[in-house]
Design an enzyme around this catalytic site. Structure first.
Site, PDB file in Angstrom:
ATOM      1  CB  CYS A  59      -0.875  -0.007   1.255  1.00 24.13           C
ATOM      2  SG  CYS A  59      -1.917   1.459   1.395  1.00 24.13           S
TER       3      CYS A  59
ATOM      4  CB  CYS B  35     -11.258  -9.919  17.894  1.00 23.61           C
ATOM      5  SG  CYS B  35     -11.892  -8.778  19.123  1.00 23.61           S
TER       6      CYS B  35
END
Ligand SMILES: C[S@@+](CC[C@H](N)C(=O)[O-])C[C@H]1O[C@@H](n2cnc3c(N)ncnc32)[C@H](O)[C@@H]1O
Length: 446
Positions: free
Chosen positions: A93, A404
């Site tokens: 990116c 998570c």
């Protein structure tokens, strides 16, 4: 003056200069820590301190600036990589190194994956939690993230849309994001163009974008409670039309007004069609969600009466219908209302019910849990300390835990193990690609 790194072994050339916050240091990175930042030891005002530096690799010599103390450590910002590691790779990116979303694109995939798997083992190790079997980590590809939380800001001369810079409130104006589904990334330019139509100068907002079976569902949350005038409503309708968005809502998470509904957002979960409330929690990608659902289905075996704790919109359990009896418990009223409406529509209220309950303050007690053959629980990042204590007291034969956060998971797993459960299987899922976060699915039995 270069100093010996006492805690971490051998001295390194060029390592460490005594420093106070905001001063520049030159260090050689020893390891990548659990948060995805490089760790080095330096002397600060005569005391040895660990410094966390983002976007580096072990063995690299870097220039960094101390920015703030955190406990007995320091956070630093990277100024320059002076000696790049041999395995440093080109990030995917253009925003890598400034955007706070990704921490680890500069590492070859195999090293990154090994580090992530090890981070789970380390977190569990602190609580002496050892699964009987750990399944190799499930990977997810770029371009699959189906949920994004963008920050929007109207500036003096335009508008920005993106994610927060690392350790900052400043926003990276997003030109690309290889993590997101292309359909979500494509919404960024139209959102940027929308901002001046709905936000006054200097104002900012959050855009929670969920990709559902019928397309994008967007909740715009202005930082200050801004009412919508007619012109803004017209602008939102034009935006939704031009982008083919299913629904656009405005307001807070608890009291959002659906302003434009071109199609009802839908999630097909087994025999049930759920219309998620604006800003609803969804798992990060469709393949990782499917993997979690597959674990739940396989691990529950023949359990007939199932309780789903922290159920959200029923992602993990509604697919079990209609063969099993299901109780869903969730703190968010809008999510429960959505599940309730979906069950009514599907004619399934006889076999499944959803209830609002704050499971942190008022966990389902062991005596009630004993009515079930299996429990599923998937708490927020902080974990489920109170509910785990009740599960540990219960006789529920099977528990499927989803988490998570390996650290809070390890704490809750320790509670269950101390209560007599065995951690039989663990599946780590890399659903938060290039971030330090990892999803876990676990099977406990007694
Ligand atoms: C990680 S999400 C999981 C949701 C769902 N199981 C799924 O897979 O989409 C955690 C859920 O816990 C809910 N929650 C957070 N705190 C809670 C609490 N104290 N009591 C009950 N539910 C809570 C959130 O609203 C959210 O729906």
């Amino acid at each position: 003056m270069a100093r010996r790194n006492r805690s971490l072994g051998r001295p390194r050339p060029g390592s460490s200069v005594p420093a106070a916050p905001s001063q520049t240091i030159t260090v050689t990175v020893d390891t990548i820590g659990g948060g995805g930042t490089g760790r080095a030891a330096v002397d600060v005002d005569g005391a040895r301190r660990i410094v966390d530096i983002p976007y580096v690799l072990a063995g690299e010599t870097v220039a960094a600036r101390l920015i703030r103390p955190r406990g007995d450590r320091f956070d630093a910002e990277l100024l320059q990589v002076l000696t790049p590691g041999a395995d440093r790779q080109e990030p995917a990116c253009p925003h890598f190194g400034s955007c706070g979303g990704c921490a680890l694109q500069h590492w070859p995939d195999s090293a990154y994956a090994a580090w992530k798997a090890q981070a789970v083992t380390t977190a569990l190790g602190y609580r002496d939690v050892v699964p009987q079997q750990t399944v190799p980590m499930m990977r997810t590809a770029p371009g699959l993230r189906r949920r994004a939380d963008f920050t929007l800001k109207r500036t003096a001369d335009g508008a920005v849309v993106g994610f927060a810079r690392r350790a900052s409130h400043a926003i990276v104006d997003l030109q690309a994001c290889p993590v997101l589904m292309p359909a979500l990334a494509e919404l960024v330019p139209p959102l940027r163009a929308l901002i001046p139509e709905v936000l006054p100068r200097g104002a900012d907002a959050e855009a929670v974008v969920n990709w559902t079976d019928t397309g994008a569902d967007i909740l715009l949350i202005p930082a200050d409670r801004l009412p919508l005038d007619l012109d803004s409503r017209v602008a939102l309708a034009a935006f939704a039309e031009a982008t083919d968005v299913a629904r656009v809502s405005w307001g807070g998470r608890r009291m959002a007004e659906p302003v434009v509904i071109r199609r009802a957002p839908r999630l097909r979960l087994g025999p049930v069609d759920v219309e998620p409330p604006p800003g609803a929690f969804l798992q990060a990608s469709v393949p990782s969600e499917a993997a979690l659902q597959a674990c739940v289905r396989a691990w529950l075996g023949s359990a007939r009466r199932v309780v789903d704790l922290y159920a959200g919109v029923g992602t993990l359990s509604l697919g079990l219908l209609p063969q099993r009896r299901l109780t869903l418990v969730e703190g968010d009223k809008a999510a429960v209302a959505a599940v309730d409406a979906a069950l009514r529509k599907a004619g399934l209220v006889g076999v499944a019910q959803a209830h609002v309950r704050d499971l942190a303050r008022d966990p389902v007690p062991a005596e009630e849990l004993n009515a079930y053959d299996a429990a599923v629980f998937d708490p927020p990042r902080a974990g489920a300390a109170a509910q785990s204590a009740e599960l540990a007291r219960s006789h529920v034969p099977v528990i499927v835990a989803v988490s998570c956060d390996p650290v809070s998971f390890a704490r809750d797993a320790r509670t269950l193990i101390d209560g007599g459960y065995r951690l039989e299987q663990l599946l780590p899922i890399d659903q938060f690609l290039w971030s330090p976060h990892v999803e876990l699915a676990a099977l406990f039995r007694r």
